[in-house]
Enzyme design. Structure first.
Site, PDB file in Angstrom:
ATOM      1  N   GLY A  53      -5.414   2.799  -6.073  1.00 22.89           N
ATOM      2  CA  GLY A  53      -4.300   4.037  -5.650  1.00 22.89           C
ATOM      3  C   GLY A  53      -5.047   5.101  -4.604  1.00 22.89           C
ATOM      4  O   GLY A  53      -4.385   6.293  -4.815  1.00 22.89           O
ATOM      5  N   TRP A  55      -6.983   5.672  -2.122  1.00 27.38           N
ATOM      6  CA  TRP A  55      -6.471   5.993  -0.637  1.00 27.38           C
ATOM      7  C   TRP A  55      -4.727   6.822  -0.729  1.00 27.38           C
ATOM      8  O   TRP A  55      -4.831   8.002  -0.269  1.00 27.38           O
ATOM      9  CB  TRP A  55      -6.538   5.224   0.903  1.00 27.38           C
ATOM     10  CG  TRP A  55      -7.567   4.965   0.645  1.00 27.38           C
ATOM     11  CD1 TRP A  55      -8.392   4.811   0.456  1.00 27.38           C
ATOM     12  CD2 TRP A  55      -7.829   4.347   1.811  1.00 27.38           C
ATOM     13  NE1 TRP A  55      -9.476   4.099   1.135  1.00 27.38           N
ATOM     14  CE2 TRP A  55      -9.137   3.637   2.343  1.00 27.38           C
ATOM     15  CE3 TRP A  55      -7.737   3.609   3.123  1.00 27.38           C
ATOM     16  CZ2 TRP A  55      -9.489   2.615   3.076  1.00 27.38           C
ATOM     17  CZ3 TRP A  55      -8.101   2.983   4.108  1.00 27.38           C
ATOM     18  CH2 TRP A  55      -8.539   2.557   4.063  1.00 27.38           C
ATOM     19  N   ASP A  79       2.494  -2.244  -1.794  1.00 25.97           N
ATOM     20  CA  ASP A  79       0.983  -3.193  -2.924  1.00 25.97           C
ATOM     21  C   ASP A  79       1.767  -4.698  -3.421  1.00 25.97           C
ATOM     22  O   ASP A  79       2.766  -4.056  -3.851  1.00 25.97           O
ATOM     23  CB  ASP A  79       0.322  -2.938  -3.953  1.00 25.97           C
ATOM     24  CG  ASP A  79      -0.427  -3.486  -3.766  1.00 25.97           C
ATOM     25  OD1 ASP A  79      -2.177  -3.257  -3.226  1.00 25.97           O
ATOM     26  OD2 ASP A  79      -1.373  -4.541  -4.201  1.00 25.97           O
ATOM     27  N   ASP A  95       5.137  -7.958  -0.744  1.00 24.89           N
ATOM     28  CA  ASP A  95       4.428  -7.929   0.107  1.00 24.89           C
ATOM     29  C   ASP A  95       4.096  -7.785   1.915  1.00 24.89           C
ATOM     30  O   ASP A  95       5.310  -8.130   1.977  1.00 24.89           O
ATOM     31  CB  ASP A  95       4.348  -9.541   0.069  1.00 24.89           C
ATOM     32  CG  ASP A  95       3.618 -10.426   0.995  1.00 24.89           C
ATOM     33  OD1 ASP A  95       2.680 -10.461   1.506  1.00 24.89           O
ATOM     34  OD2 ASP A  95       3.506 -12.230   0.489  1.00 24.89           O
ATOM     35  N   ASP A 120      -5.900  -0.829   3.511  1.00 17.43           N
ATOM     36  CA  ASP A 120      -7.122  -0.825   3.200  1.00 17.43           C
ATOM     37  C   ASP A 120      -6.973  -2.673   2.120  1.00 17.43           C
ATOM     38  O   ASP A 120      -7.393  -2.872   1.781  1.00 17.43           O
ATOM     39  CB  ASP A 120      -7.645  -0.330   1.753  1.00 17.43           C
ATOM     40  CG  ASP A 120      -9.082  -0.536   1.490  1.00 17.43           C
ATOM     41  OD1 ASP A 120      -9.990  -1.010   1.773  1.00 17.43           O
ATOM     42  OD2 ASP A 120      -9.194  -0.428   0.156  1.00 17.43           O
ATOM     43  N   LYS A 160      -9.113  -2.049   7.470  1.00 15.59           N
ATOM     44  CA  LYS A 160      -9.882  -3.008   7.164  1.00 15.59           C
ATOM     45  C   LYS A 160      -9.978  -3.991   7.872  1.00 15.59           C
ATOM     46  O   LYS A 160      -8.810  -4.674   7.752  1.00 15.59           O
ATOM     47  CB  LYS A 160      -9.871  -2.931   5.350  1.00 15.59           C
ATOM     48  CG  LYS A 160     -11.303  -3.478   5.585  1.00 15.59           C
ATOM     49  CD  LYS A 160     -11.411  -3.950   4.018  1.00 15.59           C
ATOM     50  CE  LYS A 160     -10.824  -3.851   2.556  1.00 15.59           C
ATOM     51  NZ  LYS A 160     -11.610  -3.254   2.007  1.00 15.59           N
TER      52      LYS A 160
HETATM   53  N1  SAM Z   1      -6.981   1.615  -0.847  1.00 17.07           N
HETATM   54  C1  SAM Z   1      -6.703   1.228  -2.421  1.00 17.07           C
HETATM   55  C2  SAM Z   1      -7.629   1.955  -3.408  1.00 17.07           C
HETATM   56  O1  SAM Z   1      -7.749   2.978  -2.227  1.00 17.07           O
HETATM   57  O2  SAM Z   1      -6.815   2.259  -3.969  1.00 17.07           O
HETATM   58  C3  SAM Z   1      -7.584  -0.297  -2.918  1.00 17.07           C
HETATM   59  C4  SAM Z   1      -7.443  -1.458  -1.948  1.00 17.07           C
HETATM   60  S1  SAM Z   1      -7.793  -2.891  -2.824  1.00 17.07           S
HETATM   61  C5  SAM Z   1      -9.296  -3.208  -2.416  1.00 17.07           C
HETATM   62  C6  SAM Z   1      -6.877  -4.571  -1.856  1.00 17.07           C
HETATM   63  C7  SAM Z   1      -4.969  -4.236  -2.293  1.00 17.07           C
HETATM   64  O3  SAM Z   1      -4.436  -5.508  -1.443  1.00 17.07           O
HETATM   65  C8  SAM Z   1      -5.360  -4.913  -3.443  1.00 17.07           C
HETATM   66  O4  SAM Z   1      -4.572  -4.016  -4.037  1.00 17.07           O
HETATM   67  C9  SAM Z   1      -4.528  -6.191  -3.134  1.00 17.07           C
HETATM   68  O5  SAM Z   1      -3.655  -5.922  -4.168  1.00 17.07           O
HETATM   69  C10 SAM Z   1      -3.686  -5.316  -2.046  1.00 17.07           C
HETATM   70  N2  SAM Z   1      -2.824  -6.984  -0.933  1.00 17.07           N
HETATM   71  C11 SAM Z   1      -3.605  -7.890  -0.793  1.00 17.07           C
HETATM   72  N3  SAM Z   1      -2.244  -8.703  -0.305  1.00 17.07           N
HETATM   73  C12 SAM Z   1      -1.810  -7.799  -0.262  1.00 17.07           C
HETATM   74  C13 SAM Z   1      -0.282  -8.376   0.073  1.00 17.07           C
HETATM   75  N4  SAM Z   1       0.156  -9.501   1.071  1.00 17.07           N
HETATM   76  N5  SAM Z   1       1.289  -6.979   0.570  1.00 17.07           N
HETATM   77  C14 SAM Z   1       0.451  -6.191   0.161  1.00 17.07           C
HETATM   78  N6  SAM Z   1      -0.908  -5.697  -1.092  1.00 17.07           N
HETATM   79  C15 SAM Z   1      -1.863  -6.857  -0.728  1.00 17.07           C
END
Ligand code: SAM
Length: 309
Positions: A53, A55, A79, A95, A120, A160
């Protein structure tokens, strides 16, 4: 890894704790904003793949409503994982590649579209670059599909990407929807990582384009060598290293005592994960119930690592 070694190795990790951000990624969004003024006039935003969280925290602290115009801040964060609550942030656990999640997000912006969508998203990296890049691209396309349903004309999309060999195709697809596409690398993103961010400004869908849940964006042909494409079909996107040049370099190691007059003080993470996958293992370890407890290998986390989370 001891309590201080990560602080020492990663300056942005330590700064995140000092400034109260849940993750070091906060600096990436802050540096992107410095360069592109992402938050100017923005009060409605979507944060895709938002956990833990940081961002959403940045959006929650930076977005300003306008009482005169009757505009209130609205942030929807999505997420797979649960996230601790944040002011002005509505959470959806789901998802982003699923139609049901997309529809739930879209419902929040019916009649009043978003000014900004950020994503992200990153899969759990397997280390197989082609697989990681492919899953990353699927996340990005899912994010773009949701964006075409919720973003206002002229709005901004930031996501990203992993700069792999098929990135040209991605730029071409984004150029169909946005007047400006830039590939940006904030200073807080390590040079050693192929991660970068596409900053897509001026949302202008093609005339007659109707957003579609069947996600036609995913139906592309993998036999084409995109580098053979010419003219507008092979889009060259500018690359920008962004963030203040005097800012910390994320690939360097800095001395731990940032202020020479103060002793090093360990800071716990701002928001420990609320349902970490290793929680059960930590509990078992605490009660000495882990199998092969006495064969602990160097790869097994030390108890202090569990306490830190
Ligand atoms: N921007 C976030 C922050 O600043 O705290 C960090 C994000 S982290 C790098 C990547 C996130 O992508 C993870 O929390 C993961 O659960 C989520 N993620 C990956 N695949 C996903 C999907 N299909 N649907 C939703 N979230 C997903």
């Amino acid at each position: 890894m001891g309590r201080s070694s990560k602080d020492k190795r990663d300056i942005y990790y330590r700064l995140a704790k000092e400034e109260g951000w849940r993750a070091r990624s906060a600096f990436k969004l802050l540096q992107l904003d410095e360069e592109f003024r992402l938050f100017k006039g923005v009060c409605r935003a979507v944060d895709l793949c938002a956990a833990p969280g940081s961002w959403s925290q940045v959006l929650s602290r930076k977005l300003k409503g306008d009482e005169g115009k009757g505009t209130e801040v609205k942030i929807v964060a999505v997420d797979l994982q649960a996230m601790a609550p944040l002011p002005a942030v509505t959470q959806i656990q789901g998802d982003i590649t699923k139609v049901s999640t997309a529809q739930e997000i879209i419902r929040h912006f019916e009649g009043q579209p978003a000014d900004l969508v950020v994503c992200d998203g990153a899969p759990d990296v397997t280390g197989l670059h082609d697989v990681d890049e492919y899953i990353q691209a699927q996340l990005l396309l899912a994010a773009l599909n949701i964006t075409t349903h919720v973003l206002k004309p002229g709005g901004t999309f930031v996501a990203k990407i992993f700069r792999g060999k098929d990135v040209t195709l991605l730029y071409s697809q984004l150029k169909i929807f946005f007047s400006g596409v830039t590939c940006a690398k904030p200073r807080s993103s390590r040079n050693s990582s192929i991660e970068a961010f596409v900053v897509c400004q001026g949302y202008t869908p093609p005339e007659g384009y109707v957003p579609n849940m069947s996600n036609p964006l995913l139906d592309h042909c993998y036999d084409v060598d995109f580098n053979q494409l010419e003219g507008p079909n092979r889009v060259i996107v500018p690359f920008l290293a962004c963030g203040d040049l005097s800012a910390y370099d994320s690939d360097r190691t800095y001395p731990l005592q940032l202020d020479p007059n103060k002793a090093y003080q360990y800071l716990p993470p701002t928001q420990p994960p609320i349902q970490p996958p290793y929680q059960k293992a930590c509990l078992l370890r605490k009660h000495n119930l882990l199998a092969k407890e006495n064969l602990r290998s160097s790869s097994t986390p030390e108890p202090s690592a569990c306490q830190e989370q």
